[in-house]
Design a protein around this motif. Structure first.
Motif, mmCIF file in Angstrom:
data_model
loop_
_atom_site.group_PDB
_atom_site.id
_atom_site.type_symbol
_atom_site.label_atom_id
_atom_site.label_comp_id
_atom_site.label_asym_id
_atom_site.label_seq_id
_atom_site.Cartn_x
_atom_site.Cartn_y
_atom_site.Cartn_z
ATOM 1 N N THR A 200 14.487 -0.960 -22.012
ATOM 2 C CA THR A 200 14.433 -0.237 -20.752
ATOM 3 C C THR A 200 15.519 0.831 -20.722
ATOM 4 O O THR A 200 16.630 0.616 -21.186
ATOM 5 C CB THR A 200 14.670 -1.209 -19.575
ATOM 6 O OG1 THR A 200 13.877 -2.371 -19.783
ATOM 7 C CG2 THR A 200 14.300 -0.583 -18.275
ATOM 8 N N GLN B 260 9.777 2.405 -12.652
ATOM 9 C CA GLN B 260 9.586 1.637 -13.879
ATOM 10 C C GLN B 260 8.332 0.759 -13.775
ATOM 11 O O GLN B 260 7.543 0.678 -14.719
ATOM 12 C CB GLN B 260 10.809 0.742 -14.141
ATOM 13 C CG GLN B 260 12.100 1.485 -14.389
ATOM 14 C CD GLN B 260 12.094 2.173 -15.740
ATOM 15 O OE1 GLN B 260 11.643 1.618 -16.724
ATOM 16 N NE2 GLN B 260 12.588 3.402 -15.756
ATOM 17 N N ARG C 14 5.704 1.157 -11.735
ATOM 18 C CA ARG C 14 4.505 1.997 -11.664
ATOM 19 C C ARG C 14 4.119 2.500 -13.052
ATOM 20 O O ARG C 14 2.945 2.446 -13.433
ATOM 21 C CB ARG C 14 4.730 3.173 -10.710
ATOM 22 C CG ARG C 14 3.498 4.051 -10.524
ATOM 23 C CD ARG C 14 3.736 5.207 -9.580
ATOM 24 N NE ARG C 14 5.004 5.896 -9.755
ATOM 25 C CZ ARG C 14 5.292 6.762 -10.741
ATOM 26 N NH1 ARG C 14 4.405 7.036 -11.655
ATOM 27 N NH2 ARG C 14 6.471 7.348 -10.797
ATOM 28 N N GLU C 15 5.105 2.947 -13.840
ATOM 29 C CA GLU C 15 4.804 3.449 -15.180
ATOM 30 C C GLU C 15 4.274 2.334 -16.091
ATOM 31 O O GLU C 15 3.353 2.552 -16.877
ATOM 32 C CB GLU C 15 6.049 4.094 -15.799
ATOM 33 C CG GLU C 15 6.411 5.416 -15.163
ATOM 34 C CD GLU C 15 7.726 5.995 -15.680
ATOM 35 O OE1 GLU C 15 8.426 5.293 -16.457
ATOM 36 O OE2 GLU C 15 8.048 7.127 -15.295
ATOM 37 N N ALA C 16 4.828 1.137 -15.968
ATOM 38 C CA ALA C 16 4.350 0.008 -16.771
ATOM 39 C C ALA C 16 2.920 -0.355 -16.363
ATOM 40 O O ALA C 16 2.081 -0.639 -17.226
ATOM 41 C CB ALA C 16 5.276 -1.194 -16.607
ATOM 42 N N ASP D 290 0.734 1.718 -15.104
ATOM 43 C CA ASP D 290 -0.122 2.801 -15.616
ATOM 44 C C ASP D 290 -0.413 2.605 -17.103
ATOM 45 O O ASP D 290 -1.503 2.950 -17.576
ATOM 46 C CB ASP D 290 0.536 4.168 -15.386
ATOM 47 C CG ASP D 290 0.593 4.554 -13.912
ATOM 48 O OD1 ASP D 290 -0.134 3.916 -13.111
ATOM 49 O OD2 ASP D 290 1.377 5.470 -13.574
ATOM 50 N N ARG D 291 0.535 2.080 -17.839
ATOM 51 C CA ARG D 291 0.333 1.837 -19.276
ATOM 52 C C ARG D 291 -0.515 0.585 -19.517
ATOM 53 O O ARG D 291 -0.881 0.284 -20.634
ATOM 54 C CB ARG D 291 1.677 1.668 -19.987
ATOM 55 C CG ARG D 291 2.490 2.942 -20.092
ATOM 56 C CD ARG D 291 3.702 2.755 -21.011
ATOM 57 N NE ARG D 291 4.604 1.692 -20.570
ATOM 58 C CZ ARG D 291 5.651 1.868 -19.755
ATOM 59 N NH1 ARG D 291 5.914 3.073 -19.265
ATOM 60 N NH2 ARG D 291 6.422 0.860 -19.433
ATOM 61 N N GLY D 292 -0.770 -0.189 -18.459
ATOM 62 C CA GLY D 292 -1.589 -1.395 -18.595
ATOM 63 C C GLY D 292 -0.818 -2.617 -19.038
ATOM 64 O O GLY D 292 -1.408 -3.595 -19.506
ATOM 65 N N GLU D 293 0.496 -2.600 -18.896
ATOM 66 C CA GLU D 293 1.306 -3.722 -19.364
ATOM 67 C C GLU D 293 1.164 -4.977 -18.492
ATOM 68 O O GLU D 293 1.574 -6.060 -18.904
ATOM 69 C CB GLU D 293 2.771 -3.304 -19.470
ATOM 70 C CG GLU D 293 2.998 -2.281 -20.563
ATOM 71 C CD GLU D 293 4.455 -1.907 -20.739
ATOM 72 O OE1 GLU D 293 5.331 -2.702 -20.345
ATOM 73 O OE2 GLU D 293 4.700 -0.810 -21.277
ATOM 74 N N ASP E 226 -1.913 -5.859 -17.268
ATOM 75 C CA ASP E 226 -3.304 -6.282 -17.365
ATOM 76 C C ASP E 226 -3.385 -7.591 -18.150
ATOM 77 O O ASP E 226 -2.641 -7.818 -19.097
ATOM 78 C CB ASP E 226 -4.146 -5.221 -18.076
ATOM 79 C CG ASP E 226 -4.186 -3.908 -17.295
ATOM 80 O OD1 ASP E 226 -3.801 -3.913 -16.107
ATOM 81 O OD2 ASP E 226 -4.591 -2.886 -17.891
#
Length: 132
Positions: A2, A18, A20-22, A24-27, A29
């Motif tokens: 991080t 942090q 929101r970006e994770a 968006d990357r699908g982390e 899911d």
């Protein structure tokens, strides 16, 4: 790893970014338990919940030493009744009696032991009776 929080940016907005970006990357899911209720929400709060859950998950249990010895004595009598020879019965009884005597000499923690050494002759006699 991080990244560090930049100076002048509030913690909340930095953390939200942090997350929101994770997302968006699908982390997030396909995480285990996604869409399922949180287990244990209906139970009263127990501050040792995580220890109990870990012990349950790893199939580990803990009994006070006196209860462990009581269980061991019970198992020893069962093993003696299934023994193949009289000498094996006597050895099983001698081993558990030594543990019981030691626990009487040096009391263990937990509830009262409530055990006395077994009468080896009685156990052997009962073993003989079962075999006939």
């Amino acid at each position: 790893m991080t990244e560090r929080k930049p100076p002048g940016v509030g913690f909340e907005s930095w953390v939200d970014k942090q997350i929101r970006e994770a997302a968006d990357r699908g982390e997030f899911d396909d995480l285990p338990g996604a869409g399922k209720p949180i287990p244990g929400l209906d139970r009263p709060y127990d501050e040792l919940w995580w220890i109990k859950e870990k012990m349950h998950r790893e199939n580990v249990s803990y009994l006070p030493p006196t209860l462990t010895l009581r269980k061991e004595a019970e198992d020893a009598l069962a093993a003696a009744s299934q023994a193949a020879s009289e000498s094996e019965v006597r050895q099983i009884v001698a081993d558990i009696n030594e543990k019981i005597r030691e626990a009487i000499r040096k009391p263990l923690s937990g509830p009262q032991l409530n055990l006395v050494p077994f009468d080896a002759e009685r156990v052997v006699r009962e073993w003989r009776e079962r075999r006939t």
